[in-house]
Design a protein around this motif. Structure first.
Motif, PDB file in Angstrom:
ATOM      1  N   ASN A 110       0.849  -1.180   0.000  1.00 27.78           N
ATOM      2  CA  ASN A 110       0.000   0.000   0.000  1.00 27.78           C
ATOM      3  C   ASN A 110       0.887   1.233   0.000  1.00 27.78           C
ATOM      4  OD1 ASN A 110      -1.525   2.255   1.477  1.00 27.78           O
ATOM      5  ND2 ASN A 110      -3.155   0.791   1.036  1.00 27.78           N
ATOM      6  N   LYS A 111       0.629   2.183  -0.913  1.00 26.73           N
ATOM      7  CA  LYS A 111       1.428   3.408  -0.997  1.00 26.73           C
ATOM      8  C   LYS A 111       0.982   4.462   0.006  1.00 26.73           C
ATOM      9  CE  LYS A 111       3.030   3.132  -5.748  1.00 26.73           C
ATOM     10  NZ  LYS A 111       3.108   3.820  -7.038  1.00 26.73           N
ATOM     11  N   GLY A 112      -0.174   4.249   0.641  1.00 26.48           N
ATOM     12  CA  GLY A 112      -0.691   5.208   1.613  1.00 26.48           C
ATOM     13  C   GLY A 112      -2.142   5.509   1.347  1.00 26.48           C
ATOM     14  N   GLY A 113      -2.934   5.622   2.393  1.00 23.59           N
ATOM     15  CA  GLY A 113      -4.360   5.887   2.228  1.00 23.59           C
ATOM     16  C   GLY A 113      -5.037   4.736   1.517  1.00 23.59           C
ATOM     17  N   MET A 114      -6.063   5.057   0.746  1.00 27.01           N
ATOM     18  CA  MET A 114      -6.768   4.052  -0.050  1.00 27.01           C
ATOM     19  C   MET A 114      -6.009   3.856  -1.366  1.00 27.01           C
ATOM     20  SD  MET A 114      -9.458   3.310   1.823  1.00 27.01           S
ATOM     21  CE  MET A 114     -10.586   2.461   0.733  1.00 27.01           C
ATOM     22  N   ASP A 115      -5.745   2.618  -1.723  1.00 25.14           N
ATOM     23  CA  ASP A 115      -5.088   2.291  -2.986  1.00 25.14           C
ATOM     24  C   ASP A 115      -6.029   1.443  -3.834  1.00 25.14           C
ATOM     25  OD1 ASP A 115      -2.764   3.647  -2.466  1.00 25.14           O
ATOM     26  OD2 ASP A 115      -1.514   1.877  -2.204  1.00 25.14           O
ATOM     27  N   LEU A 116      -5.784   1.427  -5.139  1.00 22.99           N
ATOM     28  CA  LEU A 116      -6.584   0.634  -6.073  1.00 22.99           C
ATOM     29  C   LEU A 116      -5.957  -0.743  -6.266  1.00 22.99           C
ATOM     30  CD1 LEU A 116      -7.212   3.396  -8.749  1.00 22.99           C
ATOM     31  CD2 LEU A 116      -8.828   2.551  -7.038  1.00 22.99           C
ATOM     32  N   TYR A 117      -6.834  -1.758  -6.335  1.00 21.68           N
ATOM     33  CA  TYR A 117      -6.414  -3.142  -6.548  1.00 21.68           C
ATOM     34  C   TYR A 117      -7.293  -3.766  -7.622  1.00 21.68           C
ATOM     35  CZ  TYR A 117      -3.901  -2.499  -2.193  1.00 21.68           C
ATOM     36  OH  TYR A 117      -3.052  -2.028  -1.228  1.00 21.68           O
ATOM     37  N   MET A 118      -6.786  -4.843  -8.217  1.00 22.94           N
ATOM     38  CA  MET A 118      -7.527  -5.545  -9.250  1.00 22.94           C
ATOM     39  C   MET A 118      -7.543  -7.029  -8.915  1.00 22.94           C
ATOM     40  SD  MET A 118      -6.639  -5.845 -13.312  1.00 22.94           S
ATOM     41  CE  MET A 118      -5.137  -6.755 -13.030  1.00 22.94           C
ATOM     42  N   SER A 119      -8.705  -7.650  -9.129  1.00 24.16           N
ATOM     43  CA  SER A 119      -8.848  -9.095  -8.980  1.00 24.16           C
ATOM     44  C   SER A 119      -9.643  -9.597 -10.172  1.00 24.16           C
ATOM     45  CB  SER A 119      -9.564  -9.429  -7.666  1.00 24.16           C
ATOM     46  OG  SER A 119      -9.726 -10.832  -7.530  1.00 24.16           O
ATOM     47  N   LYS A 120      -9.340 -10.818 -10.613  1.00 24.44           N
ATOM     48  CA  LYS A 120     -10.039 -11.401 -11.775  1.00 24.44           C
ATOM     49  C   LYS A 120     -10.849 -12.617 -11.329  1.00 24.44           C
ATOM     50  CE  LYS A 120      -7.634  -9.678 -15.637  1.00 24.44           C
ATOM     51  NZ  LYS A 120      -8.287  -9.388 -16.870  1.00 24.44           N
ATOM     52  N   LEU A 121     -12.056 -12.708 -11.884  1.00 23.84           N
ATOM     53  CA  LEU A 121     -12.939 -13.848 -11.656  1.00 23.84           C
ATOM     54  C   LEU A 121     -12.702 -14.863 -12.763  1.00 23.84           C
ATOM     55  CD1 LEU A 121     -15.293 -15.079 -10.038  1.00 23.84           C
ATOM     56  CD2 LEU A 121     -16.853 -13.822 -11.541  1.00 23.84           C
ATOM     57  N   ASN A 122     -12.250 -16.073 -12.372  1.00 21.91           N
ATOM     58  CA  ASN A 122     -11.947 -17.108 -13.350  1.00 21.91           C
ATOM     59  C   ASN A 122     -12.507 -18.429 -12.834  1.00 21.91           C
ATOM     60  OD1 ASN A 122     -10.917 -18.615 -15.420  1.00 21.91           O
ATOM     61  ND2 ASN A 122      -8.771 -18.344 -14.857  1.00 21.91           N
ATOM     62  N   ASN A 123     -13.470 -18.992 -13.566  1.00 23.85           N
ATOM     63  CA  ASN A 123     -14.115 -20.249 -13.174  1.00 23.85           C
ATOM     64  C   ASN A 123     -14.669 -20.185 -11.752  1.00 23.85           C
ATOM     65  OD1 ASN A 123     -13.619 -21.563 -15.656  1.00 23.85           O
ATOM     66  ND2 ASN A 123     -11.534 -22.057 -14.989  1.00 23.85           N
ATOM     67  N   GLY A 124     -15.287 -19.052 -11.412  1.00 24.23           N
ATOM     68  CA  GLY A 124     -15.928 -18.897 -10.104  1.00 24.23           C
ATOM     69  C   GLY A 124     -14.991 -18.559  -8.963  1.00 24.23           C
ATOM     70  N   GLN A 125     -13.699 -18.388  -9.235  1.00 19.42           N
ATOM     71  CA  GLN A 125     -12.706 -18.079  -8.200  1.00 19.42           C
ATOM     72  C   GLN A 125     -12.092 -16.706  -8.457  1.00 19.42           C
ATOM     73  OE1 GLN A 125     -12.042 -20.220  -5.543  1.00 19.42           O
ATOM     74  NE2 GLN A 125     -13.794 -21.314  -6.392  1.00 19.42           N
ATOM     75  N   TRP A 126     -11.892 -15.952  -7.384  1.00 17.23           N
ATOM     76  CA  TRP A 126     -11.259 -14.637  -7.489  1.00 17.23           C
ATOM     77  C   TRP A 126      -9.757 -14.771  -7.292  1.00 17.23           C
ATOM     78  CZ3 TRP A 126     -13.830 -10.559  -9.250  1.00 17.23           C
ATOM     79  CH2 TRP A 126     -15.224 -10.584  -9.196  1.00 17.23           C
ATOM     80  N   SER A 127      -8.995 -14.119  -8.155  1.00 17.44           N
ATOM     81  CA  SER A 127      -7.540 -14.126  -8.015  1.00 17.44           C
ATOM     82  C   SER A 127      -7.133 -13.242  -6.841  1.00 17.44           C
ATOM     83  CB  SER A 127      -6.874 -13.625  -9.296  1.00 17.44           C
ATOM     84  OG  SER A 127      -7.157 -12.235  -9.495  1.00 17.44           O
ATOM     85  N   ALA A 128      -5.896 -13.429  -6.377  1.00 16.63           N
ATOM     86  CA  ALA A 128      -5.358 -12.571  -5.311  1.00 16.63           C
ATOM     87  C   ALA A 128      -5.304 -11.139  -5.842  1.00 16.63           C
ATOM     88  CB  ALA A 128      -3.969 -13.043  -4.912  1.00 16.63           C
ATOM     89  N   PRO A 129      -5.759 -10.165  -5.054  1.00 19.46           N
ATOM     90  CA  PRO A 129      -5.737  -8.763  -5.509  1.00 19.46           C
ATOM     91  C   PRO A 129      -4.320  -8.287  -5.804  1.00 19.46           C
ATOM     92  CG  PRO A 129      -7.094  -9.006  -3.555  1.00 19.46           C
ATOM     93  CD  PRO A 129      -6.363 -10.307  -3.733  1.00 19.46           C
ATOM     94  N   GLN A 130      -4.187  -7.564  -6.913  1.00 21.46           N
ATOM     95  CA  GLN A 130      -2.912  -6.976  -7.298  1.00 21.46           C
ATOM     96  C   GLN A 130      -3.034  -5.461  -7.258  1.00 21.46           C
ATOM     97  OE1 GLN A 130      -0.144  -8.905  -7.942  1.00 21.46           O
ATOM     98  NE2 GLN A 130      -1.541 -10.505  -7.223  1.00 21.46           N
ATOM     99  N   PRO A 131      -2.056  -4.764  -6.653  1.00 17.37           N
ATOM    100  CA  PRO A 131      -2.137  -3.297  -6.615  1.00 17.37           C
ATOM    101  C   PRO A 131      -1.940  -2.704  -8.001  1.00 17.37           C
ATOM    102  CG  PRO A 131      -0.008  -4.029  -5.784  1.00 17.37           C
ATOM    103  CD  PRO A 131      -0.830  -5.275  -6.037  1.00 17.37           C
ATOM    104  N   LEU A 132      -2.652  -1.619  -8.282  1.00 16.46           N
ATOM    105  CA  LEU A 132      -2.465  -0.890  -9.539  1.00 16.46           C
ATOM    106  C   LEU A 132      -1.418   0.201  -9.281  1.00 16.46           C
ATOM    107  CD1 LEU A 132      -6.133  -0.600 -10.857  1.00 16.46           C
ATOM    108  CD2 LEU A 132      -4.402  -2.328 -11.350  1.00 16.46           C
ATOM    109  N   ASP A 133      -0.158  -0.218  -9.195  1.00 18.75           N
ATOM    110  CA  ASP A 133       0.935   0.686  -8.826  1.00 18.75           C
ATOM    111  C   ASP A 133       1.031   1.905  -9.723  1.00 18.75           C
ATOM    112  OD1 ASP A 133       1.789  -0.692  -6.575  1.00 18.75           O
ATOM    113  OD2 ASP A 133       3.129  -1.981  -7.728  1.00 18.75           O
TER     114      ASP A 133
END
Length: 167
Positions: A110-133
């Motif tokens: 986390n760079k500070g405060g609220m940060d943006l993350y992305m997760s992908k839905l694949n075959n009913g499972q969510w991937s681990a969130p990745q930061p949008l650096d």
């Protein structure tokens, strides 16, 4: 039903119909906000927060409702703990129907405060969130939108106040 609720309105040619509270199961005695509907209109993502006012929200979780064939929604379910870290907010489902961008101040890195993350839905499972650096700052990066082809990301950032010492 609670503090902040979700409402629905329909566009009928030139005007919007009067807003109608979505009631249960979408709303609760808590605070619901920031809905995002998938392009195929089958999924709705939104946040439910224990603490919320006009300027901030805290203790939020992201929920998902699946639309049944009769047009009604199933009971909302919380997304996995890897996404709902204790304060996950402002979900946005992208046009591909599988990429979810959201904000959190509890996930790492986390760079500070609220940060943006992305997760992908694949075959009913969510991937681990990745930061949008490339988009995250030391401020609060919360609200995001993307063009339909995903070429541009638009976001809102609230930078921390600078303290100025006057002599």
């Amino acid at each position: 039903m609670g503090g902040f609720d979700l409402y629905t309105s329909n566009f009928t040619g030139l005007i919007w119909t009067n807003p109608v509270n979505m009631l249960l199961p979408a709303n609760s005695k808590s605070n619901e906000a920031c809905p995002s509907i998938s392009l195929d209109n089958t999924m709705m993502f939104y946040m439910r927060c224990n603490k919320m006012d006009e300027t901030k929200a805290d203790e939020c979780k992201i929920l998902m409702m699946i639309r049944k064939s009769n047009g009604q929604g199933d009971a909302p379910v919380e997304l996995p703990a890897s996404i709902n870290s204790g304060n996950s907010q402002a979900p946005r489902m992208m046009a591909d129907g599988e990429t979810l961008i959201f904000s959190s101040n509890k996930l790492q890195p986390n760079k500070g405060g609220m940060d943006l993350y992305m997760s992908k839905l694949n075959n009913g499972q969510w991937s681990a969130p990745q930061p949008l650096d490339f988009a995250n700052t030391t401020g609060d990066d919360v609200f995001v939108s993307a063009t339909s082809i995903g070429r541009y990301l638009l976001k809102d950032t609230v930078l921390p106040m600078m303290k100025i010492n006057m002599m």
